[in-house]
Enzyme design. Structure first.
Site, mmCIF file in Angstrom:
data_model
loop_
_atom_site.group_PDB
_atom_site.id
_atom_site.type_symbol
_atom_site.label_atom_id
_atom_site.label_comp_id
_atom_site.label_asym_id
_atom_site.label_seq_id
_atom_site.Cartn_x
_atom_site.Cartn_y
_atom_site.Cartn_z
ATOM 1 N N GLU A 7 0.814 -1.220 0.000
ATOM 2 C CA GLU A 7 0.000 0.000 0.000
ATOM 3 C C GLU A 7 0.846 1.268 0.000
ATOM 4 O O GLU A 7 0.455 2.281 -0.581
ATOM 5 C CB GLU A 7 -0.939 0.014 1.208
ATOM 6 N N ASN A 18 -13.712 6.270 9.318
ATOM 7 C CA ASN A 18 -12.661 5.402 9.829
ATOM 8 C C ASN A 18 -11.809 6.114 10.874
ATOM 9 O O ASN A 18 -11.421 5.513 11.883
ATOM 10 C CB ASN A 18 -11.785 4.901 8.681
ATOM 11 N N GLU A 28 -1.131 9.928 1.173
ATOM 12 C CA GLU A 28 -1.598 9.825 -0.202
ATOM 13 C C GLU A 28 -1.033 10.977 -1.032
ATOM 14 O O GLU A 28 -1.110 12.142 -0.625
ATOM 15 C CB GLU A 28 -3.126 9.863 -0.195
#
Length: 302
Positions: A155, A202, A164
């Site tokens: 990831e 989340n 990101e």
């Protein structure tokens, strides 16, 4: 909870910007072992390191994974944190790491990682879910740790990315339908950490479980290595994602590495969704199990 993932190609590297998206009926998995041990606490000196071959009587104190534990009754070869015979006495200092993967092997797995991802940060995060890589046989424990680090490697491209990189997607990770909204701002809940932890719901659920206000301060995940690893462990140990079991359950219950892929990315990769991606994850897993000297086991694909 369905998990949607996008890829951004940077030269020859493929960066996974993962996002965990809720299913029609989201589960309230914002509770867990971490809730009981979260928050600041005084630390004492570490007791002697726990040994699987030593018999301990009631009151016997050991250290394990950076915490002190005391035996409630006679015990032998029962890992502290994995069984009810041990009482958690809190974090300790001056001990020796007994995580199933040593710092030397961690360095070998991630030779080019960003300096943010420290081995000590991972060790400090283990208190949140003490059954992680601490359940079953030595082989089972090693395979679970290897599987977890495999997905972290995939990831974040070898732990080279802390957040990101496609900033154009940041605004998408806010679900304003939630009653608590996005108090840190619409663009604040982008992917961070070893599994590119994303979305306001989340951050809220993991923060509640870990005793951290990640909803209002999501930046903590890119500022504190331990918190970054804890969010990854929260997902690993408590969330089925698009699968039928948590990744922890898959590894300790014998379903195998393939089911951890399903819990992370479901149909996007499994059942022919993206066989190349599955093959890449399996190859990384086999490399990591080779580094730490354990067999990869069965059930490698999904």
């Amino acid at each position: 909870m369905n998990r949607i993932k996008s890829f951004l190609t940077v030269l020859s590297a493929v960066v996974a910007t993962a996002a965990f998206v809720p299913a029609a009926s989201a589960t309230a998995a914002a509770t867990g072992p971490a809730a009981a041990s979260a928050g600041p606490a005084e630390t004492s000196a570490c007791a002697p390191l726990w040994s699987s071959s030593t018999a301990y009587t009631a009151g016997g104190t050991v250290s394990h994974h950076g915490r002190n534990w005391s035996a409630k009754w006679w015990t032998r070869n029962e890992n502290p944190g994995a069984t009810t015979v041990w009482s958690d006495r809190g974090a300790c200092t001056g001990g020796v790491s007994d995580f199933v993967i040593s710092e030397a092997r961690f360095d070998e797995i991630f030779p080019d990682r960003d300096a943010f991802y420290t081995y000590q940060g991972l060790i400090d995060a283990l208190h949140a879910y003490p059954r992680f890589a601490n359940t079953g046989t030595p082989g089972t424990r090693a395979r679970e740790a290897a599987a977890f680090l495999t997905h972290a490697h995939f990831e974040s491209v070898g732990l080279k990315y802390v957040k990101e990189i496609n900033e154009a997607n940041y605004w998408r990770k806010c679900d304003y339908s939630r009653p608590y909204g996005c108090p840190a701002g619409q663009k604040a809940y982008y992917g961070r950490g070893p599994i590119m932890f994303s979305w306001n719901f989340n951050y809220k659920a993991a923060g509640d479980a870990l005793g951290l206000d990640l909803l209002n301060n999501p930046w903590l995940v890119e500022q504190d290595p331990s918190v970054a690893w804890q969010t990854a462990l929260w997902y690993w140990n408590t969330q089925n994602g698009p699968g039928t079991m948590t990744s922890h359950e898959a590894m300790v219950g014998g379903a195998g590495f393939g089911e951890t892929i399903r819990s992370l990315n479901g149909a996007l990769e499994c059942n022919g969704g993206n066989p190349e991606s599955v093959a890449a994850r399996v190859a990384t897993y086999e490399r990591i199990t080779g580094i730490i000297g354990t067999a990869p086991g069965s059930g490698l694909t999904c």
